[in-house]
Design an enzyme around this catalytic site. Structure first.
Site, PDB file in Angstrom:
ATOM      1  N   HIS A  62      10.877   1.396   3.768  1.00  0.00           N
ATOM      2  CA  HIS A  62      10.402   1.235   2.086  1.00  0.00           C
ATOM      3  C   HIS A  62       9.217   2.710   1.679  1.00  0.00           C
ATOM      4  CE1 HIS A  62       8.818  -1.127  -1.587  1.00  0.00           C
ATOM      5  NE2 HIS A  62       8.461   0.302  -1.517  1.00  0.00           N
ATOM      6  N   ARG A  66       9.028  11.045  -3.626  1.00  0.00           N
ATOM      7  CA  ARG A  66       9.078  11.345  -5.131  1.00  0.00           C
ATOM      8  C   ARG A  66      10.351  12.403  -5.610  1.00  0.00           C
ATOM      9  NH1 ARG A  66       6.742   7.255  -6.275  1.00  0.00           N
ATOM     10  NH2 ARG A  66       4.203   6.874  -5.815  1.00  0.00           N
ATOM     11  N   HIS A 181      11.599  -5.538  -5.933  1.00  0.00           N
ATOM     12  CA  HIS A 181       9.452  -5.259  -5.660  1.00  0.00           C
ATOM     13  C   HIS A 181      10.031  -7.118  -6.593  1.00  0.00           C
ATOM     14  CE1 HIS A 181       6.531  -3.310  -7.411  1.00  0.00           C
ATOM     15  NE2 HIS A 181       7.181  -4.588  -8.480  1.00  0.00           N
ATOM     16  N   HIS A 234       7.486  -5.546  -0.173  1.00  0.00           N
ATOM     17  CA  HIS A 234       5.963  -5.911   0.288  1.00  0.00           C
ATOM     18  C   HIS A 234       5.260  -7.173  -0.083  1.00  0.00           C
ATOM     19  CE1 HIS A 234       6.698  -4.818  -3.517  1.00  0.00           C
ATOM     20  NE2 HIS A 234       7.078  -3.316  -3.669  1.00  0.00           N
ATOM     21  N   ASN A 281       0.719  -1.959  -5.826  1.00  0.00           N
ATOM     22  CA  ASN A 281       1.013  -2.157  -6.497  1.00  0.00           C
ATOM     23  C   ASN A 281       2.541  -3.106  -5.420  1.00  0.00           C
ATOM     24  OD1 ASN A 281       3.075  -4.524  -7.867  1.00  0.00           O
ATOM     25  ND2 ASN A 281       3.365  -3.161  -8.798  1.00  0.00           N
ATOM     26  N   ASP A 308       5.572   1.203   2.260  1.00  0.00           N
ATOM     27  CA  ASP A 308       5.645   1.669   1.029  1.00  0.00           C
ATOM     28  C   ASP A 308       4.650   3.105   0.644  1.00  0.00           C
ATOM     29  OD1 ASP A 308       6.030   1.717  -1.517  1.00  0.00           O
ATOM     30  OD2 ASP A 308       4.250  -0.049  -1.840  1.00  0.00           O
ATOM     31  N   HIS A 312       1.051  10.248  -4.518  1.00  0.00           N
ATOM     32  CA  HIS A 312       0.405  10.870  -5.635  1.00  0.00           C
ATOM     33  C   HIS A 312      -0.436  11.764  -6.336  1.00  0.00           C
ATOM     34  CE1 HIS A 312       2.331   7.136  -7.826  1.00  0.00           C
ATOM     35  NE2 HIS A 312       1.953   6.876  -7.245  1.00  0.00           N
TER      36      HIS A 312
END
Ligand SMILES: [Zn+2]
Length: 427
Positions: A62, A66, A181, A234, A281, A308, A312
């Site tokens: 997971h 991007r 998810h 997750h 999240n 995960d 960013h």
């Protein structure tokens, strides 16, 4: 070309001990594993792993690379490099890119760029619904044909039960897994932190645990009805663990994953409202949930650990907690975090941690890799279990450094990563 990795310590599952071995790699595969001793390596390349752990390469099912579309956060090359530095040899990337990976040509773009990078193995997931909007299924057969390994709308939950049921039935007919998810939008409504001590103390709206678990409950029923392999992303709540445990006990084909941050941090660790590197999240839940996911991983309810990895940019994360995007990077801290906090403290054996990061993801997703044995692909990770240093996000190979773990003193840092017999990263 031949390569010997000599004198390394290999975990023996049968006796629960590290044993010194020599490993010969030939044509990208593990040709032999022999007891350490005097050896003639001939003209082969030699890596002396004395005093270090040699493991099957870590697998992360997971991750967010991007690319395409958000290359200012990460791209397939930098993400692969970051993964290799973290000891990962196989990673599975999520389709919430721009464009979304919902067409065969986008799957092909990811596979081609990863192959060109020639670093770690990148396995693409494709979206369940077009543009991840939850309205119309993608062309599962064509996406499978292009090389997608499963279907997921990760980043958002599939809100409509009939849509999810149709997706599962179609995936089942193609012998493909559905990866979910789990998040019911109507229960979240703009909140970013979990409903708990932190949200109460700061007087902010919290995300209730049911927002995740209600989808888990719905989906295990749909998985039972359709017979699909259903994999829960997750897992972060006690309620989800309970539902997955029950579903497994009655034979539903469900598997699940958990992230290092949900095993290590609760909402009560969040320092305040200033630092968006604590915003992810699912959110950090209560200490009770942390305990539940640890127990779930220990008893096999949760099958594997995933990062995960969600890069960013610093600018995006500096927008303040309400506006900053969700997610933290994970590749370059995962193993040292878990080794330091669970293995070095005696809570888990080294073998247990390795299994949940190698064999178990390989078993669940039917990958050829994940084993350190003769004939297996030579995907190997060498780790210095003794080296100790603080997490320094400025040294990450990822384009992004959004982590709440900066400054943590950790041991167990990967030093060399090998994919198909080729060294793809070395300290
Ligand atoms: Zn997700």
């Amino acid at each position: 070309m031949s390569l010997w990795i000599i004198n390394g310590n290999v975990w023996n599952e049968e006796n629960g001990k590290l044993e010194q071995k020599h490993i010969r790699v030939s044509d990208g595969r593990i040709a032999e594993v022999v007891d350490a001793g005097v050896i003639d390596t001939g003209s082969a390349e030699v890596i002396d792993a004395a005093g270090k752990l040699v493991s099957a390469g870590f697998i992360d099912m997971h991750v967010h690379l991007r690319d395409p579309g958000f290359e200012h956060k990460e791209d397939i090359v930098t993400g692969s490099r970051s993964a290799a530095k973290g000891g990962f040899t196989t990673i599975a990337c999520m389709p919430n890119t721009r464009p979304v990976i919902d067409k065969p040509e986008t799957v092909k773009y990811v596979l081609d760029k990863a192959a060109e990078a020639g670093l770690v193995k990148v396995l693409p997931y494709a979206a369940i619904t077009k543009n991840e909007l939850g309205r119309e299924l993608t062309d599962f057969a064509a996406l499978k044909e292009a090389g997608a390994i499963g279907f997921t709308d990760d980043g958002v939950g599939v809100q409509n039960a009939q849509m999810m049921k149709n997706a599962m039935a179609l995936a089942k007919s193609l012998d493909m897994p559905v990866i979910a998810h789990c998040e019911d939008d109507s229960l979240v409504e703009g909140a970013w932190a979990s409903e708990g001590e932190f949200s109460r103390k700061h007087g902010i709206k919290g995300i209730p645990n049911e927002s995740e678990a209600i989808h888990v409950g719905r989906d295990v029923l749909l998985a039972e009805a359709t017979g699909v392999h259903y994999h829960v992303c997750h897992v972060s709540t006690e309620q989800s663990v309970r539902l997955i445990r029950l579903a497994k006990s009655i034979g539903v084909s469900v598997t699940a994953e958990v992230c290092p941050h949900h095993l290590l941090l609760s909402d009560e660790d969040i320092p305040g409202l200033d630092d968006a590197n604590w915003k992810m999240n699912p959110p950090l839940r209560t200490p009770r949930d942390v305990q539940a996911v640890i127990e779930g991983l220990e008893d096999g309810t949760l099958d594997m650990i995933v990062t995960d990895h969600a890069p960013h940019s610093a600018e995006e994360k500096a927008r303040g907690v309400d506006l900053a995007p969700f997610g933290i990077v994970g590749f370059e801290t995962a193993f040292p975090l878990l080794y330091t906090k669970f293995v070095a403290t005696g809570k888990w054996t080294l073998g247990f941690l390795l299994k949940r990061m190698t064999q178990d993801p390989a078993r669940v997703f039917r990958l050829e890799t994940g084993r350190l044995e003769q004939g297996a692909p030579a995907d190997l990770t060498i780790v210095d279990l003794e080296s100790e240093r603080a997490v320094d996000p400025s040294t990450f190979l990822s384009k992004s450094s959004n982590t709440p773990f900066g400054g943590w003193e950790l041991k167990g840092w990967p030093v060399t990563t090998i994919v198909d017999g080729k060294i793809v990263w070395s300290e």
